[in-house]
Design an enzyme around this catalytic site. Structure first.
Site, short mmCIF file in Angstrom:
data_model
loop_
_atom_site.label_atom_id
_atom_site.label_comp_id
_atom_site.label_asym_id
_atom_site.label_seq_id
_atom_site.Cartn_x
_atom_site.Cartn_y
_atom_site.Cartn_z
N ARG A 52 -37.91 51.54 -45.85
CA ARG A 52 -38.19 52.99 -45.89
C ARG A 52 -39.67 53.33 -45.99
O ARG A 52 -40.18 54.17 -45.24
CB ARG A 52 -37.47 53.65 -47.08
CG ARG A 52 -36.05 54.03 -46.82
CD ARG A 52 -35.25 53.87 -48.09
NE ARG A 52 -35.21 52.46 -48.42
CZ ARG A 52 -34.28 51.62 -47.95
NH1 ARG A 52 -33.30 52.08 -47.23
NH2 ARG A 52 -34.33 50.33 -48.21
N THR A 53 -40.36 52.72 -46.94
CA THR A 53 -41.73 53.17 -47.21
C THR A 53 -42.63 52.87 -46.02
O THR A 53 -43.35 53.75 -45.53
CB THR A 53 -42.26 52.49 -48.49
OG1 THR A 53 -41.29 52.66 -49.51
CG2 THR A 53 -43.58 53.10 -48.92
N LYS A 81 -53.93 32.43 -46.15
CA LYS A 81 -55.00 31.41 -46.19
C LYS A 81 -55.81 31.51 -47.47
O LYS A 81 -56.82 30.83 -47.62
CB LYS A 81 -55.94 31.62 -45.01
CG LYS A 81 -55.28 31.57 -43.65
CD LYS A 81 -56.34 31.89 -42.58
CE LYS A 81 -55.71 32.46 -41.34
NZ LYS A 81 -56.71 33.17 -40.52
N ARG A 102 -48.60 48.00 -50.11
CA ARG A 102 -47.61 47.54 -51.10
C ARG A 102 -47.95 46.12 -51.49
O ARG A 102 -48.28 45.29 -50.63
CB ARG A 102 -46.20 47.61 -50.54
CG ARG A 102 -45.17 46.93 -51.44
CD ARG A 102 -43.76 47.17 -51.00
NE ARG A 102 -43.37 48.56 -51.24
CZ ARG A 102 -42.14 49.03 -51.06
NH1 ARG A 102 -41.18 48.22 -50.64
NH2 ARG A 102 -41.86 50.29 -51.29
N HIS A 130 -44.80 53.75 -58.04
CA HIS A 130 -44.48 53.98 -56.63
C HIS A 130 -44.64 55.48 -56.38
O HIS A 130 -43.65 56.20 -56.20
CB HIS A 130 -43.04 53.50 -56.36
CG HIS A 130 -42.68 53.37 -54.91
ND1 HIS A 130 -43.42 53.91 -53.87
CD2 HIS A 130 -41.61 52.74 -54.33
CE1 HIS A 130 -42.82 53.63 -52.72
NE2 HIS A 130 -41.73 52.91 -52.98
N1 CP Z 1 -37.56 53.17 -51.69
C1 CP Z 1 -38.27 52.14 -51.18
O1 CP Z 1 -39.41 51.86 -51.60
O2 CP Z 1 -37.63 51.45 -50.19
P1 CP Z 1 -38.25 50.23 -49.39
O3 CP Z 1 -38.42 49.09 -50.36
O4 CP Z 1 -37.27 49.94 -48.28
O5 CP Z 1 -39.60 50.66 -48.87
#
Ligand code: CP
Length: 317
Positions: A52-53, A81, A102, A130
């Protein structure tokens, strides 16, 4: 200096309200925004898996007329590396106008922001925060409830490592007139630092319990979360705790008719597929909202938001 989003408190409540208003406007008038980011590039640097993100960020930038580049695993970048996060981000900020990152390590996006020449967005750092999921959750609550305060929210599942929970508790607490029920196994309770910072300083009422069914009838919002296998050191503990809560249509019989059920997804077993047919299940609408609030955020961090001059003429409709 570029403007970053590392923690949800980097945004004022007024700015969050502005992002929600922009996202609503984009939902109503997408064509007015389709060229807003022409010739701008978003880099998605994902050192940890995501559906999603990452894809909502990419879809958001493409829908704004921009383009995207990046990688979806540490193994496909020079991190494999031994390159540091700082050197990776310093490199990518030579190619892109904005970065969504991320990382499994708490604080990595903060470290990246210290050396980046372009805005860095924390797209999830370990079990910490998040913030763009929180913006998604706030837009969803606003659309489902018509407000961001005056309700009782139950958070259920992994509240210890649940970064979406930590960020959302921080954000909603600033709106006030709220109470929380935290429902988790004892081993996965909300961390003390979140309670101290977000709740105790503001005098926000809350309870902690292991029993979902006990509190379910009182809730206006139920925020379910997954027990996250990737955060456990010990597979035995994960297996013991993973099915602590399973939401079913039978359990929901005792819940309020105007309950809103949210989940950041992905889910594993904690909500059965049969619940998806219940109109109170808001989590698929929540997924859709994530793209539009990220469009609004990209505009804000690139200085292209309606009203600040950068987007003059672009958003007329
Ligand atoms: N909600 C969320 O962060 O989903 P993903 O891990 O699929 O990005």
């Amino acid at each position: 200096m570029p403007r970053h989003l590392i923690d949800i408190t980097d945004l004022t409540v007024g700015e969050i309200d502005g992002l929600i208003a922009t996202a609503e406007d984009i939902l109503s008038h997408p064509a007015a925004y389709q060229d807003a980011c022409q010739r701008r590039q978003l880099a998605t640097l994902f050192f940890e898996p995501s559906t999603r993100t990452r894809l909502s960020f990419e879809s958001a930038m493409l829908s704004l007329g921009g383009s995207v580049l990046g990688f979806s695993s540490a193994q496909s970048s020079s991190a494999a590396k031994g390159e540091t996060v700082g050197d990776t981000v310093r490199t990518v900020s030579c190619y892109a106008d904005i970065i969504a990152m991320r990382h499994p390590r708490e604080g990595a996006p903060y470290a990246a922001a210290q050396v980046s020449e372009v805005p860095v967005i924390n797209a999830g750092d370990g079990g910490h925060n998040h913030p763009t999921q929180t913006l998604t959750d706030l837009l969803t609550l606003h659309r489902e409830k018509g407000r961001l305060g005056g309700f009782t929210v139950g958070f259920c599942g992994d509240l210890k490592f649940g970064r979406t929970v930590h960020s959302l508790v921080n954000a909603l607490s600033r709106y006030g007139d709220i109470r929380y029920d935290f429902i988790s196994p004892v081993e996965l309770k909300l961390p003390r630092y979140v309670k101290e910072e977000a709740l105790k300083k503001r005098g926000i009422p809350y309870s902690q319990t292991t029993d979902l069914e006990e509190v379910l009838p009182e809730l206006d919002v139920l925020y379910m979360t997954r027990v996250q296998r990737e955060r456990f050191f010990n597979e035995e503990d994960y297996l013991r705790l993973k099915d602590s809560y399973v939401l079913t249509p039978a359990k929901l019989a005792r819940a309020r008719q105007d309950l809103s059920i949210l989940h950041p997804l992905p889910r594993v077993n904690e909500i059965t597929a049969a619940v998806d047919r219940d109109p109170r299940a808001a989590y698929w609408r929540q997924v859709r909202n994530g793209k539009f609030i990220r469009m609004a955020l990209i505009l804000l961090l690139l200085g292209l938001s309606p009203g600040n001059g950068g987007g003059e003429g672009v958003y007329e409709h």
